[in-house]
Design a protein around this motif. Structure first.
Motif, PDB file in Angstrom:
ATOM      1  N   PRO A  90     -20.073  18.440 -21.228  1.00 15.56           N
ATOM      2  CA  PRO A  90     -18.625  19.136 -21.622  1.00 15.56           C
ATOM      3  C   PRO A  90     -18.670  20.583 -20.982  1.00 15.56           C
ATOM      4  N   PRO A  91     -17.327  21.036 -20.721  1.00 20.45           N
ATOM      5  CA  PRO A  91     -16.298  20.003 -20.577  1.00 20.45           C
ATOM      6  C   PRO A  91     -16.176  19.169 -19.484  1.00 20.45           C
ATOM      7  N   THR A  92     -15.628  18.065 -19.486  1.00 14.47           N
ATOM      8  CA  THR A  92     -15.078  17.241 -18.431  1.00 14.47           C
ATOM      9  C   THR A  92     -13.590  17.960 -17.741  1.00 14.47           C
ATOM     10  N   ILE A  93     -13.828  18.075 -16.436  1.00 13.15           N
ATOM     11  CA  ILE A  93     -12.260  18.503 -15.827  1.00 13.15           C
ATOM     12  C   ILE A  93     -12.071  17.784 -14.857  1.00 13.15           C
ATOM     13  N   ASN A  94     -11.015  17.425 -14.676  1.00 12.39           N
ATOM     14  CA  ASN A  94     -10.053  16.905 -13.626  1.00 12.39           C
ATOM     15  C   ASN A  94      -9.191  17.633 -12.552  1.00 12.39           C
ATOM     16  N   TYR A  95      -9.103  17.505 -11.299  1.00 11.11           N
ATOM     17  CA  TYR A  95      -8.405  18.234 -10.544  1.00 11.11           C
ATOM     18  C   TYR A  95      -7.415  17.428  -9.568  1.00 11.11           C
ATOM     19  N   TRP A  96      -6.557  17.701  -9.118  1.00 10.79           N
ATOM     20  CA  TRP A  96      -5.915  16.869  -8.351  1.00 10.79           C
ATOM     21  C   TRP A  96      -5.027  17.745  -7.173  1.00 10.79           C
ATOM     22  N   GLY A  97      -5.027  16.860  -6.055  1.00 10.41           N
ATOM     23  CA  GLY A  97      -4.102  17.387  -5.033  1.00 10.41           C
ATOM     24  C   GLY A  97      -2.590  17.167  -5.192  1.00 10.41           C
ATOM     25  N   GLN A  98      -1.971  17.847  -4.504  1.00 13.59           N
ATOM     26  CA  GLN A  98      -0.390  17.625  -4.359  1.00 13.59           C
ATOM     27  C   GLN A  98       0.024  16.209  -3.823  1.00 13.59           C
ATOM     28  N   GLY A  99      -0.679  15.434  -3.440  1.00 15.99           N
ATOM     29  CA  GLY A  99      -0.446  14.127  -2.864  1.00 15.99           C
ATOM     30  C   GLY A  99       0.252  14.075  -1.402  1.00 15.99           C
ATOM     31  N   THR A 100      -0.146  12.843  -0.632  1.00 15.66           N
ATOM     32  CA  THR A 100       0.403  12.553   0.515  1.00 15.66           C
ATOM     33  C   THR A 100       0.936  11.358   0.676  1.00 15.66           C
ATOM     34  N   GLN A 101       2.307  11.248   1.107  1.00 13.62           N
ATOM     35  CA  GLN A 101       3.026   9.992   1.216  1.00 13.62           C
ATOM     36  C   GLN A 101       2.384   8.994   2.539  1.00 13.62           C
ATOM     37  N   VAL A 102       2.191   7.782   2.033  1.00 17.55           N
ATOM     38  CA  VAL A 102       1.885   6.682   2.992  1.00 17.55           C
ATOM     39  C   VAL A 102       2.782   5.683   2.807  1.00 17.55           C
ATOM     40  N   THR A 103       3.571   5.418   3.997  1.00 18.71           N
ATOM     41  CA  THR A 103       4.731   4.376   3.838  1.00 18.71           C
ATOM     42  C   THR A 103       4.269   3.132   5.003  1.00 18.71           C
ATOM     43  N   VAL A 104       4.241   2.115   4.630  1.00 19.27           N
ATOM     44  CA  VAL A 104       3.758   0.970   5.248  1.00 19.27           C
ATOM     45  C   VAL A 104       5.144   0.224   5.388  1.00 19.27           C
ATOM     46  N   SER A 105       5.538  -0.117   6.506  1.00 17.88           N
ATOM     47  CA  SER A 105       6.945  -0.575   6.653  1.00 17.88           C
ATOM     48  C   SER A 105       7.315  -0.783   8.382  1.00 17.88           C
ATOM     49  N   SER A 106       8.099  -1.966   8.466  1.00 21.23           N
ATOM     50  CA  SER A 106       8.325  -2.479  10.057  1.00 21.23           C
ATOM     51  C   SER A 106       9.730  -1.973  10.263  1.00 21.23           C
ATOM     52  N   ASP A 145       0.883  -1.276  -0.013  1.00 19.74           N
ATOM     53  CA  ASP A 145       0.020   0.168   0.004  1.00 19.74           C
ATOM     54  C   ASP A 145       0.824   1.256   0.001  1.00 19.74           C
ATOM     55  N   THR A 146       2.225   1.230   0.329  1.00 20.89           N
ATOM     56  CA  THR A 146       3.076   2.256   0.307  1.00 20.89           C
ATOM     57  C   THR A 146       3.139   2.922  -1.077  1.00 20.89           C
ATOM     58  N   ALA A 147       2.664   4.197  -1.068  1.00 17.12           N
ATOM     59  CA  ALA A 147       2.521   4.993  -1.984  1.00 17.12           C
ATOM     60  C   ALA A 147       2.278   6.540  -1.931  1.00 17.12           C
ATOM     61  N   VAL A 148       2.541   7.380  -2.952  1.00 13.56           N
ATOM     62  CA  VAL A 148       1.898   8.532  -2.843  1.00 13.56           C
ATOM     63  C   VAL A 148       0.252   8.693  -3.102  1.00 13.56           C
ATOM     64  N   TYR A 149      -0.567   9.065  -2.369  1.00 10.62           N
ATOM     65  CA  TYR A 149      -1.788   9.278  -2.326  1.00 10.62           C
ATOM     66  C   TYR A 149      -2.500  10.639  -2.606  1.00 10.62           C
ATOM     67  N   TYR A 150      -3.258  10.742  -3.777  1.00 12.61           N
ATOM     68  CA  TYR A 150      -3.745  11.735  -4.683  1.00 12.61           C
ATOM     69  C   TYR A 150      -5.308  11.900  -4.439  1.00 12.61           C
ATOM     70  N   CYS A 151      -5.832  12.888  -3.810  1.00  7.88           N
ATOM     71  CA  CYS A 151      -7.229  13.297  -3.768  1.00  7.88           C
ATOM     72  C   CYS A 151      -7.380  13.752  -5.386  1.00  7.88           C
ATOM     73  N   SER A 152      -8.516  13.516  -6.053  1.00  2.00           N
ATOM     74  CA  SER A 152      -9.197  13.937  -7.168  1.00  2.00           C
ATOM     75  C   SER A 152     -10.878  14.235  -7.006  1.00  2.00           C
ATOM     76  N   ALA A 153     -10.794  15.172  -8.104  1.00  2.00           N
ATOM     77  CA  ALA A 153     -12.252  15.572  -8.461  1.00  2.00           C
ATOM     78  C   ALA A 153     -12.632  15.739  -9.761  1.00  2.00           C
ATOM     79  N   LYS A 154     -13.665  15.196  -9.930  1.00  2.00           N
ATOM     80  CA  LYS A 154     -14.024  15.162 -11.429  1.00  2.00           C
ATOM     81  C   LYS A 154     -15.308  15.743 -11.691  1.00  2.00           C
ATOM     82  N   ARG A 155     -15.408  16.834 -12.546  1.00  2.00           N
ATOM     83  CA  ARG A 155     -16.615  17.539 -12.998  1.00  2.00           C
ATOM     84  C   ARG A 155     -17.104  17.012 -14.424  1.00  2.00           C
ATOM     85  N   PHE A 156     -18.287  16.201 -14.491  1.00  4.74           N
ATOM     86  CA  PHE A 156     -18.572  15.869 -15.783  1.00  4.74           C
ATOM     87  C   PHE A 156     -19.235  17.026 -16.605  1.00  4.74           C
TER      88      PHE A 156
END
Length: 118
Positions: free
Chosen positions: A102-118, A89-100
């Motif tokens: 025309p035109p369909t537009i996508n927006y993105w956040g800057q991302g937040t790091q999730v690290t799963v490790s022992s 599951d380790t990855a940079v996670y991004y929030c997205s918003a999509k407005r349908f």
């Protein structure tokens, strides 16, 4: 002027839990399809979970029994509750918003790091 800001990422041990949040500004998210995507090292960005304006949800097979997506239209926030986290599951996670359109537009956040490790 839709802006998305993620928070809640961090380092957790396998089997742990984490809650991600996404604050939306500029417009209300009530009419948007919202989602969480992630990009792991060396891999393409992939859909984790999404929730439509009508509150129907869709999850990737790899997370459907462990993650829960929700939205609060009053507070303009999107959340992702992650349980039983795995190293994959380790990855940079991004929030997205999509407005349908025309035109369909996508927006993105800057991302937040999730690290799963022992």
């Amino acid at each position: 002027q839709v802006q998305l800001v993620e928070s809640g990422g961090g380092l957790v041990e396998p089997g742990g839990s984490l809650r991600l949040s996404c604050a939306v500004s500029g417009r209300t998210l009530s009419s948007y399809q919202m989602g969480w995507f992630r990009q792991a090292p060396g891999k393409q960005r992939e859909l984790v979970a999404e929730i439509a304006a009508g509150a129907s949800t869709n999850y990737a097979d790899s997370v459907k029994d462990r993650f829960t997506i929700s939205r609060d239209n009053t507070k303009n926030t999107l959340s992702l509750r992650m349980n039983s986290l795995k190293p994959e599951d380790t990855a940079v996670y991004y929030c997205s918003a999509k407005r349908f359109g025309p035109p369909t537009i996508n927006y993105w956040g800057q991302g937040t790091q999730v690290t799963v490790s022992s």
